[in-house]
Design a protein around this motif. Sequence first.
Motif, short mmCIF file in Angstrom:
data_model
loop_
_atom_site.label_atom_id
_atom_site.label_comp_id
_atom_site.label_asym_id
_atom_site.label_seq_id
_atom_site.Cartn_x
_atom_site.Cartn_y
_atom_site.Cartn_z
N GLN A 95 0.85 -1.19 0.00
CA GLN A 95 0.00 0.00 0.00
C GLN A 95 0.89 1.24 0.00
OE1 GLN A 95 -2.93 -0.11 3.16
NE2 GLN A 95 -2.98 -2.34 3.07
N ILE A 96 0.70 2.07 -1.01
CA ILE A 96 1.42 3.34 -1.12
C ILE A 96 0.34 4.42 -1.16
CG2 ILE A 96 3.02 4.71 -2.49
CD1 ILE A 96 4.08 2.03 -3.66
N THR A 97 0.11 5.08 -0.02
CA THR A 97 -1.02 6.00 0.07
C THR A 97 -0.65 7.29 0.81
OG1 THR A 97 -1.80 4.96 2.11
CG2 THR A 97 -2.73 4.13 0.06
N GLY A 98 -1.22 8.39 0.33
CA GLY A 98 -1.12 9.66 1.02
C GLY A 98 0.25 10.30 1.04
N ASN A 99 1.10 9.92 0.11
CA ASN A 99 2.47 10.43 0.08
C ASN A 99 2.59 11.61 -0.88
OD1 ASN A 99 3.90 8.22 1.68
ND2 ASN A 99 2.77 7.07 0.13
N GLU A 100 3.63 12.41 -0.67
CA GLU A 100 3.95 13.49 -1.59
C GLU A 100 5.32 13.20 -2.20
OE1 GLU A 100 4.40 18.34 -1.76
OE2 GLU A 100 4.13 17.37 0.16
N PHE A 101 5.36 13.09 -3.53
CA PHE A 101 6.59 12.84 -4.26
C PHE A 101 6.97 14.14 -4.97
CE2 PHE A 101 4.50 8.84 -3.74
CZ PHE A 101 5.51 7.92 -3.56
N VAL A 102 8.20 14.61 -4.74
CA VAL A 102 8.60 15.91 -5.26
C VAL A 102 9.95 15.79 -5.98
CG1 VAL A 102 9.12 18.31 -4.66
CG2 VAL A 102 7.46 17.02 -3.30
N ASN A 103 9.97 16.19 -7.25
CA ASN A 103 11.21 16.38 -8.02
C ASN A 103 12.03 15.11 -8.27
OD1 ASN A 103 10.68 19.11 -8.34
ND2 ASN A 103 11.74 19.64 -6.45
N GLN A 104 11.38 14.01 -8.57
CA GLN A 104 12.13 12.84 -9.02
C GLN A 104 12.45 12.98 -10.51
OE1 GLN A 104 9.35 12.15 -6.77
NE2 GLN A 104 10.95 12.12 -5.24
N TYR A 105 13.46 12.26 -10.96
CA TYR A 105 13.91 12.35 -12.34
C TYR A 105 13.20 11.37 -13.26
CZ TYR A 105 17.06 12.63 -16.34
OH TYR A 105 17.57 12.80 -17.59
N ASP A 106 13.16 10.08 -12.90
CA ASP A 106 12.59 9.04 -13.76
C ASP A 106 11.13 8.71 -13.42
OD1 ASP A 106 14.62 8.43 -15.56
OD2 ASP A 106 15.56 7.01 -14.19
N TYR A 107 10.90 8.25 -12.21
CA TYR A 107 9.58 7.78 -11.79
C TYR A 107 9.24 8.35 -10.42
CZ TYR A 107 10.48 4.04 -15.18
OH TYR A 107 10.78 3.33 -16.31
N GLY A 108 7.96 8.60 -10.21
CA GLY A 108 7.50 8.80 -8.85
C GLY A 108 7.40 7.44 -8.18
N ILE A 109 6.65 6.52 -8.83
CA ILE A 109 6.45 5.17 -8.32
C ILE A 109 6.59 4.19 -9.48
CG2 ILE A 109 4.81 3.56 -7.23
CD1 ILE A 109 3.39 6.12 -6.09
N TYR A 110 7.41 3.16 -9.30
CA TYR A 110 7.56 2.11 -10.30
C TYR A 110 7.42 0.76 -9.59
CZ TYR A 110 9.41 -0.95 -13.87
OH TYR A 110 9.55 -1.96 -14.80
#
Length: 162
Positions: A95-110
């Motif tokens: 479970q990947i929930t309620g997160n903030e992903f900021v400034n990744q280069y390739d993927y936020g989530i893979y």
Amino acid sequence: ASHVTFQDMTVQALGPTYARVLVFANNSDYIKIENNWLIGDADATTSSYGIMIYGDFPTAAIAADNVIIIDNTIEGGSSGIEFTSRSANEPTNLQITGNEFVNQYDYGIYLSYYSAPLVGWNTLTARSTTASYEGITVANSKNNTEITENIIDIPGDRKSVV
């Protein structure tokens, strides 16, 4: 490790080389990552060494079942979360929930080869200079994979959910 919680911490990679923040190895079951600030290299490019939360599970003996990643800020790095398994070994209850992903280069989530992952209520914002960014990629997963109510902000005309 099993039955471990990472909560209310700030963890920062100290450079661009081998700059992973959390690495899942061997059997990593019942892991909870909650309300943390994970900071990677702001200039990281394509490399598995700059992934903020990383796990590669090549056999059934090495898996990551029952992993919850909730309410974190994941900043920088080449990718936010990257978990790769194999067809003979599909971990469950991710479970990947309620997160903030900021400034990744390739993927936020893979994710690759997961059984019934839940990816929901996350906010992903791409680095503006990245032409190849993919917000959420789920490959070869099955059994009620659920991707719901994520907000993905990618400058220009780029991929969001693949």
